[in-house]
Structures are given as structure tokens and as C-alpha cells.
Write an enzyme that holds these catalytic residues in place. Structure first.
Site, PDB file in Angstrom:
ATOM      1  N   PRO A 146       0.821  -1.209   0.000  1.00  0.00           N
ATOM      2  CA  PRO A 146       0.000   0.000   0.000  1.00  0.00           C
ATOM      3  C   PRO A 146       0.856   1.260   0.000  1.00  0.00           C
ATOM      4  O   PRO A 146       1.872   1.329   0.689  1.00  0.00           O
ATOM      5  CB  PRO A 146      -0.778  -0.111   1.313  1.00  0.00           C
ATOM      6  CG  PRO A 146       0.109  -0.924   2.207  1.00  0.00           C
ATOM      7  CD  PRO A 146       0.872  -1.870   1.314  1.00  0.00           C
ATOM      8  N   GLY A 147       0.440   2.229  -0.785  1.00  0.00           N
ATOM      9  CA  GLY A 147       1.135   3.512  -0.801  1.00  0.00           C
ATOM     10  C   GLY A 147       0.173   4.607  -0.380  1.00  0.00           C
ATOM     11  O   GLY A 147       0.123   5.023   0.784  1.00  0.00           O
TER      12      GLY A 147
ATOM     13  N   TYR B  19      -3.382  14.635 -13.894  1.00  0.00           N
ATOM     14  CA  TYR B  19      -4.532  13.715 -13.916  1.00  0.00           C
ATOM     15  C   TYR B  19      -5.866  14.443 -13.817  1.00  0.00           C
ATOM     16  O   TYR B  19      -6.891  13.807 -13.669  1.00  0.00           O
ATOM     17  CB  TYR B  19      -4.487  12.750 -12.727  1.00  0.00           C
ATOM     18  CG  TYR B  19      -3.174  12.066 -12.473  1.00  0.00           C
ATOM     19  CD1 TYR B  19      -2.659  11.136 -13.382  1.00  0.00           C
ATOM     20  CD2 TYR B  19      -2.452  12.307 -11.307  1.00  0.00           C
ATOM     21  CE1 TYR B  19      -1.467  10.489 -13.122  1.00  0.00           C
ATOM     22  CE2 TYR B  19      -1.260  11.662 -11.047  1.00  0.00           C
ATOM     23  CZ  TYR B  19      -0.774  10.755 -11.962  1.00  0.00           C
ATOM     24  OH  TYR B  19       0.413  10.099 -11.708  1.00  0.00           O
TER      25      TYR B  19
ATOM     26  N   CYS C  32       4.765  29.275 -15.487  1.00  0.00           N
ATOM     27  CA  CYS C  32       4.320  29.762 -16.798  1.00  0.00           C
ATOM     28  C   CYS C  32       3.742  28.652 -17.654  1.00  0.00           C
ATOM     29  O   CYS C  32       4.339  28.237 -18.658  1.00  0.00           O
ATOM     30  CB  CYS C  32       5.485  30.444 -17.502  1.00  0.00           C
ATOM     31  SG  CYS C  32       6.072  31.828 -16.537  1.00  0.00           S
ATOM     32  N   GLU C  33       2.613  28.137 -17.270  1.00  0.00           N
ATOM     33  CA  GLU C  33       1.890  27.101 -18.010  1.00  0.00           C
ATOM     34  C   GLU C  33       0.415  27.271 -17.667  1.00  0.00           C
ATOM     35  O   GLU C  33       0.076  27.469 -16.491  1.00  0.00           O
ATOM     36  CB  GLU C  33       2.273  25.698 -17.499  1.00  0.00           C
ATOM     37  CG  GLU C  33       3.694  25.314 -17.665  1.00  0.00           C
ATOM     38  CD  GLU C  33       3.926  24.352 -18.819  1.00  0.00           C
ATOM     39  OE1 GLU C  33       2.969  24.001 -19.536  1.00  0.00           O
ATOM     40  OE2 GLU C  33       5.087  23.981 -18.994  1.00  0.00           O
TER      41      GLU C  33
ATOM     42  N   TYR D 152       1.980  11.036  -3.422  1.00  0.00           N
ATOM     43  CA  TYR D 152       2.249  11.432  -4.811  1.00  0.00           C
ATOM     44  C   TYR D 152       2.170  12.939  -4.967  1.00  0.00           C
ATOM     45  O   TYR D 152       1.661  13.453  -5.966  1.00  0.00           O
ATOM     46  CB  TYR D 152       1.276  10.721  -5.769  1.00  0.00           C
ATOM     47  CG  TYR D 152       1.322   9.217  -5.631  1.00  0.00           C
ATOM     48  CD1 TYR D 152       2.464   8.517  -6.016  1.00  0.00           C
ATOM     49  CD2 TYR D 152       0.268   8.489  -5.078  1.00  0.00           C
ATOM     50  CE1 TYR D 152       2.537   7.137  -5.874  1.00  0.00           C
ATOM     51  CE2 TYR D 152       0.329   7.114  -4.933  1.00  0.00           C
ATOM     52  CZ  TYR D 152       1.473   6.443  -5.331  1.00  0.00           C
ATOM     53  OH  TYR D 152       1.551   5.088  -5.178  1.00  0.00           O
TER      54      TYR D 152
HETATM   55  N1  LLP Z   1       3.052  -1.417  -5.992  1.00  0.00           N
HETATM   56  C1  LLP Z   1       3.392  -1.096  -7.250  1.00  0.00           C
HETATM   57  C2  LLP Z   1       4.149  -2.052  -8.047  1.00  0.00           C
HETATM   58  C3  LLP Z   1       3.026   0.172  -7.775  1.00  0.00           C
HETATM   59  O1  LLP Z   1       3.364   0.469  -9.019  1.00  0.00           O
HETATM   60  C4  LLP Z   1       2.308   1.078  -6.966  1.00  0.00           C
HETATM   61  C5  LLP Z   1       1.923   2.394  -7.480  1.00  0.00           C
HETATM   62  C6  LLP Z   1       1.987   0.685  -5.655  1.00  0.00           C
HETATM   63  C7  LLP Z   1       2.360  -0.571  -5.205  1.00  0.00           C
HETATM   64  C8  LLP Z   1       1.245   1.577  -4.713  1.00  0.00           C
HETATM   65  O2  LLP Z   1      -0.036   1.873  -5.163  1.00  0.00           O
HETATM   66  P1  LLP Z   1      -1.023   2.703  -4.202  1.00  0.00           P
HETATM   67  O3  LLP Z   1      -1.314   1.846  -2.984  1.00  0.00           O
HETATM   68  O4  LLP Z   1      -0.338   3.937  -3.835  1.00  0.00           O
HETATM   69  O5  LLP Z   1      -2.213   2.925  -5.037  1.00  0.00           O
HETATM   70  N2  LLP Z   1       1.079   9.129  -9.266  1.00  0.00           N
HETATM   71  C9  LLP Z   1      -0.234   8.513  -9.248  1.00  0.00           C
HETATM   72  C10 LLP Z   1      -0.200   7.129  -8.656  1.00  0.00           C
HETATM   73  C11 LLP Z   1       0.786   6.212  -9.325  1.00  0.00           C
HETATM   74  C12 LLP Z   1       0.841   4.852  -8.719  1.00  0.00           C
HETATM   75  C13 LLP Z   1       1.987   4.081  -9.231  1.00  0.00           C
HETATM   76  N3  LLP Z   1       2.170   2.769  -8.659  1.00  0.00           N
HETATM   77  C14 LLP Z   1      -1.195   9.445  -8.523  1.00  0.00           C
HETATM   78  O6  LLP Z   1      -0.773  10.517  -8.101  1.00  0.00           O
HETATM   79  O7  LLP Z   1      -2.376   9.136  -8.414  1.00  0.00           O
END
Ligand code: LLP
Length: 446
Positions: free
Chosen positions: A305-306, A347, A373-374, A401
Site C-alpha cells: 500500500p502507498g 490527472y 508559466c503554463e 504522490y
Molecule cells: N506497488 C506497485 C508495483 C506500484 O506500481 C504502486 C503504485 C503501488 C504498489 C502503490 O499503489 P497505491 O497503494 O499507492 O495505489 N502518481 C499517481 C499514482 C501512481 C501509482 C503508481 N504505482 C497518482 O498521483 O495518483
């Protein structure tokens, strides 16, 4: 604020907003109140956000230790009884203080580069609880991870497997591996963050997995440990998770039938949160599904989890520089920009915007934009707020993120980061200076 009451975007998340919340907050929900109004102003735990802005300047990310710990503990507790390891996907927020908070709880980590591994080590995290994801690991990164003794490489292609075998043998080591399988399941999220469809660059095609495990078994530099998937991010529906997990467990059983027994099954990350009006998956439902699937199985469950662990634990604090009412739109120009928080530009993501000291006036509709400047440099569209120059705003759900995707575009120093712990605010990353930004550059010799 609008005369008809506070607009959606100007209202801090309250306990009753959390699905299923009763009048008294449960232990799981209490940590969600880290950023709340007290006596007419927004606090981070016990510290007024205005005090933080005064002391450290803006733009500034502010994190709550209680919120980070609360999130990690509640997910861990929901999985009680299922042997598991939480590997925090540190790409969401890799500040050393954030990693330290999780490391102290015994967390593992999910990394995607040698740089992230160096951060795990610097923060006192355990490489032995670290999984290495990503489609493009370099030989140097493989060496670094082998020497550090990571738990496992999440291998994404046959070519990567061959390179890893060679690198490990050269190093006199055996590389622990899991294969990231692409289960071809639609997670029903933003296309940029969908990763488990067969059109995606990620993972090994479902049908190619068994032959690759057979090949790996014969490789002297490789030790088979597990299997992994990650189908996408900001997922709010249980069905794709269940479908993907079932497909993976089916493969695990077929492998066992051939005598290839796995130690762990890693179901990736992706748990969604509420930015605006999404209904996140209640963590207990997610855990109950996992409990059902893993009951009686020998493999340990690994999760990555992130966002879910960190998004609600942070805000981006910014100050209004100028108000620029116009014929078509009114612009509130703030000192944070798309280089600090890219998600709205990239996004079209929605983040709540709360005044740190809300006024009771009717307010106007504002475009919240930065100095870059965008035209894509916006943080929020069409928010009803009663603003004056110099006001402080808190951009919500900015723990994930956000700083992690920041840049120095327009030669803007990156924001400071502060972590609040009870009544104390700690500067956990000072603001960059302008000269640091070009310190690594040189001009041609004359
Ligand atoms: N494991 C892998 C292999 C991943 O590629 C990711 C996220 C995670 C775990 C964690 O996912 P989460 O639990 O955070 O959903 N920048 C984007 C999100 C990109 C996610 C990339 N991979 C945003 O700001 O929404």
C-alpha cells in the site's frame, strides 16, 4: 465561504464523512482527524498551521505522525490472523521521516529504484523486508539490492530474469525472486494508473508465467520465493481485487502441483481513498476478502500500500500572493504551483482546498493557480472561498504522490516538509536554496 454554507471544497473532512462512522469515532477513524478546525483555525494535530507557515514559510508540506501511524496500524490490525507483511510503497512519499515512522512500526517497503533502496537504508528500514518492483531494473541496481539482502526482486520479464541470474552468479549470490504477473483485470480507475490490463507494460502475461517459473527453477542464480500483482491505484471496488487475487492463487496452486512452492503472495497496493466524494473501500471489507482467500493457505500475504497509508496524513500549505479577478474567471495566485503538486495538472485530480482561517463571508469562485508559466499550472478549479491576499490555504490529501512528484521546474526550490507529532512541529526537509539547484552544473571552460 458561500452564504448557503461552506462549499464542498472549503470544508475539512469530518468524522461523520467517513463511511459507517457512528457518533463516537472508532480507533480506525480517530487518526483521520489530524487536520481539524479548532477555535476557527486549522490545526495539524496540536499545532496551528499558521504557526508552521510563520516558522518555516510556504509552500510547505505538513504531515501528521499520528495519521501515518494510525493508517498503518489500522490496516495491520484489520489483517490480524492472516500472516502478512505490509511493504509501504514509498514512491508515494519517500521523506526519511515518513519512512522512519513506518520502519519503527516494523513495516516493510516496496521500492522501484536504487535511490529508494538507499532511502530505506538511510531511514533505518530493513532491506530484508523490502521488495523491489519495476520494469527496468539496471544491473547496478540489482547488485546494490543483492548486496543489501532484500527480501525479493519482483521480476517483470524474461529478459530481466536472465539479467538477474547473470548478475547474481557474477556476485556469487542467489537472487530471491517473485514474478509480477499481469492478471488482465480492469481496476476501473484512471487510465494513467491502471497497470493490470494486458495492454499495460507491467508484469508477465498470465499465460507466460508457468513456463517462466519452470525456467527459473533451473537457474543457479535464482531462488523462487513468490508471486506478485499490482493492478492499479486509487481502486474503490472490491471486485477487481478479488478477481485478480483468485487468478493468482490459481497459478500458485498449479505451481505447487509441479512442486514449485511459493513462500509469499504479494497482491500489490492500490487501495483508494476519498479526495472528494469517492466511497473508499472500507478496510475491513478488503481485509475480510483477503482473510477468506488466505484461510488455510501456507503462503504469507504481502501487500504494497502507498496512497492509503499517507494521502490523508498530509496537506500542502500555501499562501495567496495575489487576487486577480477577471472578466471570465477569478484567479487566486498562490505560492505553490504545479511543480509542487502535479496531480491536478497531470490527472485533472481534485484536491480539497481549505482556508486555514475561514471567514464567514459569501466568497467568490476562484481558480487556484500558481506562478509557473503554463496554463496547466492550477491546483484547483472553481472553488467558492472568501479570500484576501496573504491568506493561507491547506491543499488536502497531499501526503501521497505530491512532494514525491515535485520538480524544480521554473527553477523553483522544492517546498519544505514538516512533520507534526502532538504539540511539536519538526522540519523534516528544509526548503532548497536557489544555489543548490544549480550546484551540480557547470558552464563550458572558456
Ligand atoms: N506497488 C506497485 C508495483 C506500484 O506500481 C504502486 C503504485 C503501488 C504498489 C502503490 O499503489 P497505491 O497503494 O499507492 O495505489 N502518481 C499517481 C499514482 C501512481 C501509482 C503508481 N504505482 C497518482 O498521483 O495518483
Amino acid at each position: 465561504m458561500s452564504a448557503a454554507g461552506p462549499p464542498e471544497g472549503a470544508r475539512p473532512l469530518r468524522r461523520e464523512d467517513v463511511r459507517g462512522a457512528a457518533s463516537a469515532p472508532s480507533a480506525e477513524e480517530a487518526w483521520r482527524s489530524a487536520f481539524e478546525l479548532r477555535d476557527g483555525e486549522l490545526y495539524a494535530e496540536g499545532v496551528p498551521l499558521a504557526t508552521i507557515a510563520e516558522r518555516y514559510g510556504t509552500p510547505c508540506y505538513v504531515y501528521s505522525r499520528a495519521a501515518l501511524e494510525g493508517a498503518w496500524r489500522s490496516l495491520d490490525a484489520a489483517l490480524a490472523g492472516v500472516p502478512h507483511l505490509l511493504c509501504y510503497a514509498m514512491k508515494a512519499n519517500a521523506n526519511l521521516a515518513v519512512l522512519d515512522v513506518f520502519a519503527r512500526l516494523g513495516s516493510g517497503f516496496d521500492i522501484v529504484s536504487g535511490g529508494e533502496l538507499a532511502r530505506v537504508v538511510a531511514a533505518g528500514g530493513d532491506p530484508g523486508r523490502t521488495v523491489f518492483s519495476g520494469v527496468g531494473k539496471s544491473a547496478a541496481e540489482m547488485r546494490q539490492a543483492l548486496d543489501a539482502g532484500i527480501l525479493c526482486f519482483n521480476v517483470e520479464s524474461a529478459a530481466e530474469l536472465e539479467r538477474l541470474d547473470a548478475v547474481a552468479r557474477e556476485r556469487g549470490r542467489v537472487a530471491p525472486v517473485s514474478f509480477r504477473v499481469n492478471p488482465d483485470v480492469d481496476p476501473k480507475t484512471h487510465p494513467y494508473i491502471s497497470t493490470g490490463l494486458k495492454e499495460s507494460k507491467f508484469g508477465i502475461a498470465y499465460g507466460d508465467a508457468l513456463p517462466l517459473y519452470r525456467r527459473a527453477r533451473a537457474m543457479p542464480g535464482i531462488a523462487i520465493r513468490g508471486i506478485d500483482i499490482h493492478i492499479g491505484s486509487q481502486i474503490t471496488d472490491l471486485a477487481p481485487y478479488r478477481e485478480a487475487a483468485r487468478k493468482v492463487l490459481d497459478l500458485v496452486d498449479r505451481l505447487a502441483g509441479e512442486g514449485i512452492r511459493l513462500e509469499h503472495v504479494d497482491l500489490g497496493g492500490g487501495l483508494g481513498i476519498r479526495y472528494r466524494d469517492e466511497t473508499p473501500l472500507p478496510v475491513d471489507e478488503y481485509a475480510a476478502m483477503l482473510r477468506g482467500l488466505f484461510e488455510g493457505r501456507a503462503e504469507k500475504l504481502v501487500l504494497e500500500p502507498g496512497r492509503w497509508l499517507v494521502a490523508d496524513a498530509g496537506v500542502l500549505l500555501t499562501r495567496v500572493e495575489y487576487l486577480k479577478p477577471g472578466p471570465a474567471k477569478h484567479f487566486a495566485i498562490v505560492d505553490a504551483a504545479m511543480n509542487d503538486l502535479l496531480r491536478p495538472a497531470l490527472y485533472d485530480a481534485w484536491h480539497g482546498v481549505d482556508p486555514v482561517r475561514p471567514r464567514a463571508g459569501p466568497g467568490s469562485r476562484w481558480e487556484i493557480v500558481g506562478p509557473v508559466c503554463e496554463s496547466a499550472d492550477f491546483l484547483a478549479h472553481d472553488r467558492v472561498l472568501d479570500l484576501e491576499p496573504g491568506d493561507l490555504l491547506a491543499i488536502r490529501t497531499a501526503g501521497a504522490y505530491a512532494m514525491a512528484m515535485s520538480s524544480n521546474y521554473n527553477a523553483r526550490p522544492r517546498a519544505a516538509e514538516v512533520m507534526v507529532d502532538g504539540d511539536r512541529a519538526h522540519l523534516v526537509r528544509r526548503r532548497e536554496t536557489a544555489s543548490e539547484l544549480h550546484a551540480a552544473e557547470s558552464t563550458l571552460a572558456r
